[in-house]
Design a protein around this motif. Structure first.
Motif, PDB file in Angstrom:
ATOM      1  N   ASP A  59     -31.227 -16.750  15.434  1.00  0.00           N
ATOM      2  CA  ASP A  59     -31.136 -16.932  14.093  1.00  0.00           C
ATOM      3  C   ASP A  59     -30.493 -15.942  13.301  1.00  0.00           C
ATOM      4  O   ASP A  59     -29.335 -16.092  12.904  1.00  0.00           O
ATOM      5  N   HIS A  60     -30.851 -14.575  14.059  1.00  0.00           N
ATOM      6  CA  HIS A  60     -29.828 -13.445  13.378  1.00  0.00           C
ATOM      7  C   HIS A  60     -30.397 -12.160  14.444  1.00  0.00           C
ATOM      8  O   HIS A  60     -31.424 -12.225  14.910  1.00  0.00           O
ATOM      9  N   LEU A  61     -29.678 -11.061  14.480  1.00  0.00           N
ATOM     10  CA  LEU A  61     -29.841  -9.944  15.092  1.00  0.00           C
ATOM     11  C   LEU A  61     -29.993  -8.874  13.902  1.00  0.00           C
ATOM     12  O   LEU A  61     -29.293  -9.164  12.896  1.00  0.00           O
ATOM     13  N   GLY A  62     -30.497  -7.792  14.318  1.00  0.00           N
ATOM     14  CA  GLY A  62     -30.612  -6.540  13.102  1.00  0.00           C
ATOM     15  C   GLY A  62     -30.734  -5.180  13.866  1.00  0.00           C
ATOM     16  O   GLY A  62     -31.164  -5.117  14.761  1.00  0.00           O
ATOM     17  N   ILE A  63     -30.951  -4.258  12.860  1.00  0.00           N
ATOM     18  CA  ILE A  63     -31.224  -2.970  13.044  1.00  0.00           C
ATOM     19  C   ILE A  63     -32.021  -2.697  11.992  1.00  0.00           C
ATOM     20  O   ILE A  63     -32.128  -2.747  10.959  1.00  0.00           O
ATOM     21  N   GLN A  64     -33.707  -2.415  12.421  1.00  0.00           N
ATOM     22  CA  GLN A  64     -34.585  -1.894  11.581  1.00  0.00           C
ATOM     23  C   GLN A  64     -34.548  -0.333  11.357  1.00  0.00           C
ATOM     24  O   GLN A  64     -34.839   0.501  12.400  1.00  0.00           O
ATOM     25  N   ALA A  65     -34.298   0.286  10.191  1.00  0.00           N
ATOM     26  CA  ALA A  65     -34.570   1.606   9.977  1.00  0.00           C
ATOM     27  C   ALA A  65     -36.005   2.011   9.335  1.00  0.00           C
ATOM     28  O   ALA A  65     -36.710   1.062   8.876  1.00  0.00           O
ATOM     29  N   GLU A  66     -36.349   3.205   9.912  1.00  0.00           N
ATOM     30  CA  GLU A  66     -37.580   3.578   9.662  1.00  0.00           C
ATOM     31  C   GLU A  66     -37.498   4.259   8.053  1.00  0.00           C
ATOM     32  O   GLU A  66     -38.846   4.373   7.571  1.00  0.00           O
ATOM     33  N   ASP A  67     -36.602   4.548   7.471  1.00  0.00           N
ATOM     34  CA  ASP A  67     -36.524   5.133   6.286  1.00  0.00           C
ATOM     35  C   ASP A  67     -35.437   4.990   5.628  1.00  0.00           C
ATOM     36  O   ASP A  67     -34.482   4.352   5.941  1.00  0.00           O
ATOM     37  N   ASP A  68     -35.369   5.382   4.182  1.00  0.00           N
ATOM     38  CA  ASP A  68     -34.249   5.127   3.358  1.00  0.00           C
ATOM     39  C   ASP A  68     -32.857   5.835   3.882  1.00  0.00           C
ATOM     40  O   ASP A  68     -31.818   5.443   3.750  1.00  0.00           O
ATOM     41  N   ALA A  69     -33.000   6.999   4.386  1.00  0.00           N
ATOM     42  CA  ALA A  69     -31.952   7.746   4.850  1.00  0.00           C
ATOM     43  C   ALA A  69     -31.298   7.132   6.113  1.00  0.00           C
ATOM     44  O   ALA A  69     -30.174   7.001   6.347  1.00  0.00           O
ATOM     45  N   GLU A  70     -32.020   6.251   7.004  1.00  0.00           N
ATOM     46  CA  GLU A  70     -31.441   5.549   8.210  1.00  0.00           C
ATOM     47  C   GLU A  70     -30.748   4.519   7.649  1.00  0.00           C
ATOM     48  O   GLU A  70     -29.718   4.154   8.198  1.00  0.00           O
ATOM     49  N   LEU A  71     -31.367   3.850   6.658  1.00  0.00           N
ATOM     50  CA  LEU A  71     -30.755   2.495   5.940  1.00  0.00           C
ATOM     51  C   LEU A  71     -29.340   3.034   5.375  1.00  0.00           C
ATOM     52  O   LEU A  71     -28.123   2.205   5.559  1.00  0.00           O
ATOM     53  N   ALA A  72     -29.168   4.145   4.871  1.00  0.00           N
ATOM     54  CA  ALA A  72     -28.017   4.787   4.242  1.00  0.00           C
ATOM     55  C   ALA A  72     -27.274   4.824   5.251  1.00  0.00           C
ATOM     56  O   ALA A  72     -25.757   4.450   5.144  1.00  0.00           O
ATOM     57  N   GLU A  73     -27.477   5.497   6.587  1.00  0.00           N
ATOM     58  CA  GLU A  73     -26.530   5.603   7.469  1.00  0.00           C
ATOM     59  C   GLU A  73     -25.928   4.383   8.202  1.00  0.00           C
ATOM     60  O   GLU A  73     -24.778   4.171   8.298  1.00  0.00           O
TER      61      GLU A  73
END
Length: 151
Positions: A59-73
């Motif tokens: 269906d899809h692949l992804g990367i899960q961030a643990e916090d907002d800073a990782e998502l911003a990166e």
């Protein structure tokens, strides 16, 4: 620490839960009538299956961030990939509310970068307490022009 995310659409949820529980040596961390998710540490992966799609397979692949800073990166990395990005803030999907960025790789495979903010009881339903939150779900339509996402 980020976690790889893999989501596979399946025809028979129960037989697949049995299969993947044997392969991973553990039961799902989340189990619903149409969805299951394993949060594995070895390998560090968020592996999910669902039976809601009209098609089966990846269906899809992804990367899960643990916090907002990782998502911003992760968002900065996607910006460097020079591809349209569909942004979702406070969206309800897969029994969770999350902030997300979606892109398509050159083969057309959807990639989701996300940070989960909490759980929700109904698949794809935005939390009622959060005004302005979106309801959108897995493997959205990401086109040449970023949109609100998900069909």
């Amino acid at each position: 620490m980020k976690r790889l995310h893999v989501h596979i659409s399946v025809a028979d949820i129960e037989s697949n839960i049995g299969f993947y529980s044997a392969v991973f040596g553990s039961e799902p961390a989340v189990r619903k009538p149409d969805y299951a998710k394993w949060m594995l540490e070895d390998p560090r992966v968020n592996f999910a299956i669902s039976s809601r799609s009209g098609k089966t397979g990846l269906d899809h692949l992804g990367i899960q961030a643990e916090d907002d800073a990782e998502l911003a990166e992760l968002k900065q990395r996607l910006d460097r990939a020079d591809t349209p990005i569909a942004e979702q803030k406070g969206t309800g999907c897969c029994y969770a509310v999350s902030d997300k960025y979606w892109v398509l790789d050159p083969q057309g495979i959807p990639w989701e970068s996300f940070h989960s903010l909490g759980e929700i009881p109904v698949f794809g339903e935005a939390p009622k307490a959060e005004a302005g939150s979106q309801s959108a779900c897995c493997a959205p339509e990401v086109s040449a022009t970023p949109s609100k996402c998900c069909g």
